[in-house]
Structure formats: C-alpha cells, structure tokens
Write an enzyme that holds these catalytic residues in place. Structure first.
Site, PDB file in Angstrom:
ATOM      1  CG  MET A  30      -7.920  10.352  -0.418  1.00 14.63           C
ATOM      2  SD  MET A  30      -6.599  10.781  -1.553  1.00 14.63           S
ATOM      3  CE  MET A  30      -7.309  10.302  -3.102  1.00 14.63           C
ATOM      4  CG  HIS A  37     -16.021   6.404   0.282  1.00 17.23           C
ATOM      5  ND1 HIS A  37     -16.317   7.133  -0.834  1.00 17.23           N
ATOM      6  CD2 HIS A  37     -14.663   6.304   0.326  1.00 17.23           C
ATOM      7  CE1 HIS A  37     -15.201   7.470  -1.454  1.00 17.23           C
ATOM      8  NE2 HIS A  37     -14.185   6.970  -0.772  1.00 17.23           N
ATOM      9  CB  ILE A 176     -20.010  -0.472  -4.064  1.00 21.79           C
ATOM     10  CG1 ILE A 176     -19.773  -1.066  -2.670  1.00 21.79           C
ATOM     11  CG2 ILE A 176     -21.464  -0.055  -4.237  1.00 21.79           C
ATOM     12  CD1 ILE A 176     -20.609  -2.295  -2.328  1.00 21.79           C
TER      13      ILE A 176
HETATM   14  O1  PAF Z   1      -8.066   5.014  -1.030  1.00 24.33           O
HETATM   15  C1  PAF Z   1      -7.949   6.201  -0.653  1.00 24.33           C
HETATM   16  O2  PAF Z   1      -8.895   6.975  -0.661  1.00 24.33           O
HETATM   17  C2  PAF Z   1      -6.585   6.716  -0.197  1.00 24.33           C
HETATM   18  O3  PAF Z   1      -5.561   6.141  -0.924  1.00 24.33           O
HETATM   19  C3  PAF Z   1      -6.346   6.535   1.304  1.00 24.33           C
HETATM   20  C4  PAF Z   1      -6.314   5.086   1.711  1.00 24.33           C
HETATM   21  C5  PAF Z   1      -7.432   7.273   2.092  1.00 24.33           C
HETATM   22  C6  PAF Z   1      -5.001   7.155   1.699  1.00 24.33           C
HETATM   23  O4  PAF Z   1      -4.947   8.504   1.380  1.00 24.33           O
END
Ligand code: PAF
Length: 280
Positions: A30, A37, A176
């Site tokens: 998101m 990430h 992390i």
């Molecule tokens: O973990 C997230 O950021 C969200 O739940 C995802 C998997 C991108 C779905 O919108």
C-alpha cells in the site's frame, strides 16, 4: 523501471515477459515503503527474472472508521526506493481502475479470519483477499512476497491460494525491526515522540513471552497473561488483543507447540500497532 496505472499496460508487459519465459516476482504493497518492503523486494529480486511492486491503498480493506484518508502516501519516494532496489515495474492504479462501476464480486473465507485482527476488523480480510486475487490475476506472478509482520494476512493468503488453485507460490519473509525493536510499519509515522517510545512495549512484551516459552512454558493462558501484564505497565498502551493461535489455521491453541503464532494488537494513542512471533 516503468510505472503503470492501467491494468492493460501491466498485462502487456507481463505477457511479453511470460512469452520470453521469464519468471515474475510480485510484492503487493500500500506504499509508503520502508525497510520491511525493501526486504520483500530484495527477496523477489533474488528469486526472479522480473520484479513487480503494486502500490495501492485498497479502500475495500478499510472500515469507514479507519485511516483510509490519512494513510501515508509518497509515490515519489516509493518510486526511488523501487528503482534503487531493481524493481522492473510499479503498478499504481487509482481505485476506479481496480473497482469499476457495478463491482460486486468478493473473495472471503469461513476460517482464519474470525480470530485476531478479524475480531476488531471484520471486513478487513475480505478486502485484502479480493484485492490480492485481483492483483494476482493482473500480474500473474510466479512468486509473491508477504511479510510475517501481518502474520494472519500471510496465513489467509496462503490458504486462499491453496483453496482456489492459484498458480502463485506465496513466500513469507521475516519481520524487519528498528534497531530498538519496533517492528517497521508505515503506520509508525503516526506516532509522536512519546508514543514512539511507548510503542516499544509491544516488542519488549513479546520478547518476554518468547523467553517464557523458551524456558519451557507451554500453557497459552500463562504466556498470554505475562504478555498482557507487561503491556499494561505502559500507560499509553490499550490492548486490542494478545492471543496465541496455530499459525496455519489461525485457531486458538491451549498448549504451545511448534508453529504457534503469538500475536498482539495494541493501540498506542490512536495508532493501532501489531507485532508477533512464531514458535519454531
Ligand atoms: O499488507 C498490505 O500492505 C496490504 O494488505 C496488501 C497485501 C497490499 C493488500 O492491499
């Protein structure tokens, strides 16, 4: 690196890659990307020929009372991180692109989503499953990468893929943390300095629970009580849940064995934070 906001443009690229026999790793996000990430992108980069990241704040997984409007967004910074990390394509759709007029199909499940976060966020996982399956149908990844910080989400996606015969391997990646132990989260940005300090109570209390289990305690109630008591020493903390469940089925477990998910959700001020560990 390409940035596409239209499904048709993503399809063009992934179909060309598939034709060449290249493998695709996918990291759904998101946005407001951080080291957590980045670790997923690094894993995807290592395993695959091409890497796709989606950046989409999915309205369907937020209840009307939640933080959809205020959820942090910074496409420019995210794009730079992705570029530096060797991402090939960012998919950044607008909500209208994902949910056309008349949209009325959903993915849901009977198990796994009723405990933990499902109790206080009853519509959340339906929104997550629906958007993740849609993203899988658009990106057609060989492998998709999810963080263990959202352990229930990881278990739900693994189950969905199995139940619906989705041809994508789900790879779970470790949590992390900041140097002081706080699990990385885009929502950490909501914390003021006092709350930021108070937020350490999550990882500290989980560490205490982990030590208890490592010293031989198998009674879930006792471990839950020790973690709860520890969190309650922090005046800014308000517990949503402290629970122990089986990681793959997300059902409560009285006796702690292997693959038990010890999970907490705690409000620090107005910010709801989650953290967990899984027993070996
Ligand atoms: O973990 C997230 O950021 C969200 O739940 C995802 C998997 C991108 C779905 O919108």
């Amino acid at each position: 690196m390409d940035i596409c906001d239209k499904i048709v443009d993503v399809r063009k690229r992934v179909n060309a890659w598939k034709k060449e026999g290249l493998t695709i790793g996918f990291v759904p996000t998101m946005g407001y990307l951080h080291e957590g990430h980045k670790s997923l992108i690094d894993a995807a980069r290592k395993d695959n020929d091409r890497v796709v990241v989606s950046i989409f704040v999915n309205p369907m997984q937020f209840a009307p009372t939640e933080d959809l409007e205020s959820y942090p967004r910074d496409l420019q910074k995210d794009s730079q991180l992705c570029k530096d990390a060797g991402v090939d394509l960012i998919f950044h759709p607008q909500p209208e692109e994902m949910y056309a007029d008349g949209f009325c199909s959903y993915v849901d499940m009977n198990g796994l989503t009723t405990e933990l976060c499902g109790k206080s966020r009853p519509i959340h996982f339906r929104g997550v499953q629906t958007v993740v399956l849609k993203l899988f149908n658009i990106v057609k990844p060989d492998k998709a990468y999810f963080g263990q910080k959202d352990a229930q989400q990881l278990a739900v996606i693994k189950r969905m893929v199995k139940d619906l015969n989705v041809d994508t391997e789900i790879v779970g990646c470790p949590i992390i943390r900041e140097p002081d132990g706080l699990a990385k989260s885009s929502r950490n940005t909501y914390l003021n300095p006092d709350e930021r300090k108070a937020a350490l109570i999550l990882s500290r209390s989980l560490k205490l629970g982990k030590e208890l289990i490592e010293s031989g305690e198998t009674d879930s109630k006792k471990v839950i009580k020790a973690i709860t008591d520890s969190i309650n020493t922090e005046p800014l903390a308000k517990i949503d849940y402290v629970d122990i469940v089986d990681f793959s089925t997300i059902t409560p477990t009285d006796k702690i064995g292997k693959s038990a998910l010890v999970a907490v959700a705690v409000y620090i001020g107005k910010t709801r934070l989650i953290d967990n560990f899984i027993t070996q």
